[in-house]
Design a protein around this motif. Structure first.
Motif, short mmCIF file in Angstrom:
data_model
loop_
_atom_site.label_atom_id
_atom_site.label_comp_id
_atom_site.label_asym_id
_atom_site.label_seq_id
_atom_site.Cartn_x
_atom_site.Cartn_y
_atom_site.Cartn_z
N GLY A 295 0.67 -1.38 -0.12
CA GLY A 295 -0.01 -0.03 -0.17
C GLY A 295 0.80 1.28 -0.17
N SER A 296 2.23 1.33 -0.77
CA SER A 296 2.79 2.35 -0.66
C SER A 296 2.82 3.31 -1.93
N ALA A 297 2.00 2.78 -2.86
CA ALA A 297 2.19 3.66 -4.22
C ALA A 297 0.60 3.93 -4.75
N ASP A 298 0.55 5.07 -5.58
CA ASP A 298 -0.66 5.61 -6.15
C ASP A 298 -0.95 4.97 -7.52
N LEU A 299 0.53 4.59 -8.21
CA LEU A 299 0.49 4.27 -9.67
C LEU A 299 1.40 3.41 -9.51
N VAL A 300 1.10 2.27 -10.47
CA VAL A 300 2.34 1.34 -10.94
C VAL A 300 2.25 1.52 -12.73
N LEU A 301 3.18 1.55 -13.23
CA LEU A 301 3.32 1.54 -14.78
C LEU A 301 4.23 0.53 -15.18
N LEU A 302 3.79 -0.22 -16.18
CA LEU A 302 4.22 -1.63 -16.52
C LEU A 302 4.32 -1.96 -17.98
N ASN A 303 5.57 -2.28 -18.44
CA ASN A 303 5.53 -2.90 -19.82
C ASN A 303 6.26 -4.05 -19.74
N PRO A 304 5.30 -5.37 -19.28
CA PRO A 304 6.02 -6.59 -18.88
C PRO A 304 6.76 -7.31 -19.87
N TRP A 335 -1.13 0.61 -14.77
CA TRP A 335 -1.40 0.78 -16.22
C TRP A 335 -0.16 -0.07 -16.65
N VAL A 336 -0.90 -0.68 -17.72
CA VAL A 336 -0.11 -1.74 -18.38
C VAL A 336 -0.17 -1.87 -19.98
N VAL A 337 1.03 -1.78 -20.70
CA VAL A 337 0.91 -2.23 -22.14
C VAL A 337 1.29 -3.62 -22.38
N TRP A 338 0.51 -4.31 -23.21
CA TRP A 338 0.80 -5.79 -23.32
C TRP A 338 0.55 -6.05 -24.66
N ASN A 339 1.29 -7.20 -24.94
CA ASN A 339 0.87 -7.83 -26.40
C ASN A 339 -0.59 -8.29 -26.55
N SER A 340 -1.37 -7.75 -27.24
CA SER A 340 -2.79 -8.16 -27.35
C SER A 340 -3.08 -9.50 -27.32
N HIS A 341 -2.38 -10.43 -28.31
CA HIS A 341 -2.82 -12.01 -28.14
C HIS A 341 -2.48 -12.52 -27.05
N LEU A 342 -1.83 -12.06 -26.04
CA LEU A 342 -1.59 -12.66 -24.63
C LEU A 342 -2.96 -12.56 -23.63
N ARG A 343 -3.73 -11.73 -24.03
CA ARG A 343 -4.96 -11.65 -23.30
C ARG A 343 -5.01 -11.52 -21.96
N TYR A 344 -4.27 -10.69 -21.29
CA TYR A 344 -3.95 -10.43 -19.94
C TYR A 344 -5.23 -9.92 -19.32
#
Length: 372
Positions: A295-304, A335-344
């Motif tokens: 519970g220490s962050a307001d926002l996480v940004l991720l390009n996994p 907020w995540v950006v992901w390859n669409s075919h992975l259906r996350y």
């Protein structure tokens, strides 16, 4: 006992943990044994680069416990796996020290062995460090699976060494030998490139190098829609493109940029300095968000990522989603950006919370998931 015989005795007991473990991802393979065989007699001190989960170091220590070993492992999970495997096998690591990819690793070394890295940039930086700082009589023996090797690797080594040759193939593996170092050859690392006002600095093993990878580029097209918060995290930061961009767009924000890769963390630190945001962005080398409190962050940004070493796997992203959920405050967003075919999206809904699509193109999807 020789190191190769020691490898035969211990390889079935080696684990990848805390890295991803599945039935088709192994902690050691025949390339490790071939490297040890091709290295020949191991001196009292040896430098090892890229020992994935400890197969090389622990085989040497099993055969000769008094050997002093200088190590460089890019992923922090590799360092921790080696320590876990040593504990499981009862091997004392008192003679092992870990180093950056610099003179402290290679200085005066007579033998440097390791696994060939995935990228030519990484190999170029390693070869340059060895050639510049090791003993003039140094032998460098690096190996890998043949399917991951290219003739260009020989060309990279020839920039830094006068004598380069390949071993014969054994067990679908091969080793490259390099000797007669040429000091000061090649272009220095890290390197820098500018992208429409964003400077990126990269060491050789950093993902995408000084390029702005296409997934990150797509996420950043929505930068003006990403919430402006006091405490943000760039998870799996790579060279720091996302965290630097967010910090530039949000002058009041404090950002943590974290990555398990030593090359990525070192690159990100230099990227922050190049963009003048180093006072507001802290770079951490970590396994996911292991060092961040709940519970220490307001926002996480991720390009996994979807690679573990040379292996493609869909096991990494869910771990990172769960880590983000733990660290986010109620109402915070991933907020995540992901390859669409992975259906996350179903996994994001289950692990984090209500998820909405922000954008989609032919390849990528950007989503925002709110922590309940």
């Amino acid at each position: 006992m020789t190191p190769e015989a020691a490898y035969d005795a211990i390889h079935d007991r080696l684990s990848r943990w805390p890295d991803v473990e599945t039935h088709d991802l192994v902690a050691a393979d025949q390339s490790d044994r071939l490297i040890l065989a091709e290295a020949g007699e191991i001196p009292g001190e040896v430098a090892i680069v890229g020992d994935r989960y400890g197969a090389l170091a622990l085989s040497i220590l099993t055969a000769a416990p008094e050997t002093r070993i200088r190590m460089h492992q890019d992923p922090i999970t590799g360092e921790r796996a080696l320590a876990n495997n040593a504990a499981e096998l009862g091997i004392d690591l008192a003679g092992v020290t870990w180093h950056g990819l610099d003179a402290s690793l290679a200085g005066g070394a007579g033998l440097v062995i390791g696994q060939l890295p995935r990228g030519l940039g990484a190999l170029d930086e390693i070869a340059g460090v060895v050639a510049d700082h090791a003993d003039p009589a140094v032998r460098m023996v690096f190996g890998g699976r043949v399917k991951h090797m290219t003739p260009s690797m020989n060309d990279v080594l020839r920039v830094h060494f006068g004598d380069v040759r390949a071993s014969r193939g054994v067990g679908k593996s091969r080793a490259l030998h390099a000797a007669s170092p040429v000091r000061g050859a090649g272009d220095p690392w890290p390197r820098r490139a500018d992208h429409d006002g964003l400077a990126l600095v990269a060491h050789g093993a950093a993902f995408a190098g000084t390029d702005l990878d296409v997934g990150t580029r797509f996420l950043l097209t929505f930068l003006d829609r990403i919430p402006s918060v006091a405490a943000a995290i760039d998870l799996g930061c790579g060279t720091g493109a996302i965290s630097a961009s967010y910090a530039l767009a949000n002058p009041e924000a404090r950002v943590i940029a974290t990555d398990r890769s030593a090359a990525a963390a070192a690159s990100a630190e230099k990227t922050m300095a190049a963009n003048g945001v180093e006072a507001r962005v802290s770079v951490v080398r970590d396994d996911g968000l292991g060092s961040q409190p709940d519970g220490s962050a307001d926002l996480v940004l991720l390009n996994p990522p979807f690679h573990s070493g040379n292996a493609v796997t869909d096991e990494i992203a869910p771990r990172l989603f769960a880590d983000a959920a733990r660290v986010l405050r109620p109402g915070g967003e991933l907020w995540v950006v992901w390859n669409s075919h992975l259906r996350y999206r179903p996994q994001l809904e289950r692990l984090v919370g209500e998820t909405r699509q922000i954008g989609r193109n032919a390849t990528f999807t950007v989503t925002a998931s709110q922590r309940g």
